[in-house]
Design an enzyme around this catalytic site. Structure first.
Site: not given
Length: 279
Positions: A83, A57, A152, A33, A148, A183, A134
């Protein structure tokens, strides 16, 4: 090597893209996705028979359920990888209500919806694996990362509970806790709240140095991390948690040891609130 079908959210960047690329290279099938198919056009062209990009989304819970149902209607899905997500940095006071709502909808509610939508299908299959991405920030908290961490820590509690519920159905759950990696999460997609002058020089703004590549790159290799995640699916029983990165593991162990020490010091306090024996 067993060929599997994977459903991966957020397949266009970061760990999602690394996982998708490695899986396609080894001959697996991926339903990935994305929010923009152009970002995976090259993969779709190279692997037309084994890669199926889907626009999604994850904050749209109805669309999440439809996407999951369609994936299983097309055939068996062996692994669900939750993810999709992003980082939001800033002091709690600097973050707006809309930013709070959006990161919870993406990083927490979106993951919960995905897993819940997949569970009846996996249960009907009699097997499957759920991988929840996570971070070691699901165990360790830093200033300037409050929302954040909230998402998590929340998804880790959800996934750990679900792991116990679905184990009798031969469904495994793994929570992946990577450390800093090179990343887009850190160097491209991270969102920063509008600063308040009162927080200048405050620990809440220490993240600015982390987000600047000039101060050194993160130690984690997303390709190696993706490879370890893929390998984990062959491990039985499924590992509940995987910490990826030596720095992440050291930090996690340090925090957990201190937490245990603090709890041990509260034995008398905890016992003082019980009814006396025999009452």
């Amino acid at each position: 090597m067993t060929s599997r079908t994977w459903l991966i959210t957020g397949a266009s960047s970061g760990f999602g893209h690394a996982l998708t690329t490695q899986l396609l290279q080894r001959g697996d099938t991926v339903i990935g996705t994305v929010r923009n198919v152009d970002k995976v056009a090259a993969l779709a062209e190279k692997y037309p028979d084994t890669f199926r990009p889907e626009i999604l989304d994850v904050t749209d819970t109805t669309a999440v359920r439809k996407t999951v149902d369609a994936a299983f209607e097309a055939g068996r899905v062996d692994v669900i990888v939750s993810n999709a997500g992003y980082g939001l940095f800033g002091a709690a006071e600097e973050i707006t209500d809309d930013q709070v709502d959006h990161i919870i909808a993406t990083n927490l509610t979106g993951s919960i919806t995905l897993i819940r939508a997949a569970m009846p299908h996996l249960r009907a299959q009699g097997s499957g694996r759920i991988i929840q991405m996570s971070t070691y920030g699901g165990q360790v908290a830093f200033p300037g990362n409050s929302m954040y961490h909230a998402a998590k820590w929340g998804i880790e509690g959800f996934a750990e509970s679900v792991a116990q519920e679905v184990a009798p159905f031969n469904i495994g759950v793994t929570i992946v806790e990577p450390g800093g990696a090179r990343t887009e999460f850190r160097y491209g997609s991270a969102q920063v709240a509008d600063p308040i002058d009162a927080y200048d020089g405050n620990p809440a703004h220490a993240f600015h140095a982390m987000l600047d590549p000039a101060n050194g790159l993160a130690p984690g290799d997303p390709q190696r991390m993706a490879a370890r995640i893929i390998e984990s699916v062959d491990t039985e029983p499924a590992p509940l948690r995987m910490v990826l990165g030596s720095q992440a593991l050291d930090s996690t162990l340090g925090v957990l040891r201190k937490r245990i020490e603090d709890f041990e010091a509260q034995r008398d306090l905890a016992a003082s609130t019980d009814f006396p024996a025999g009452e």
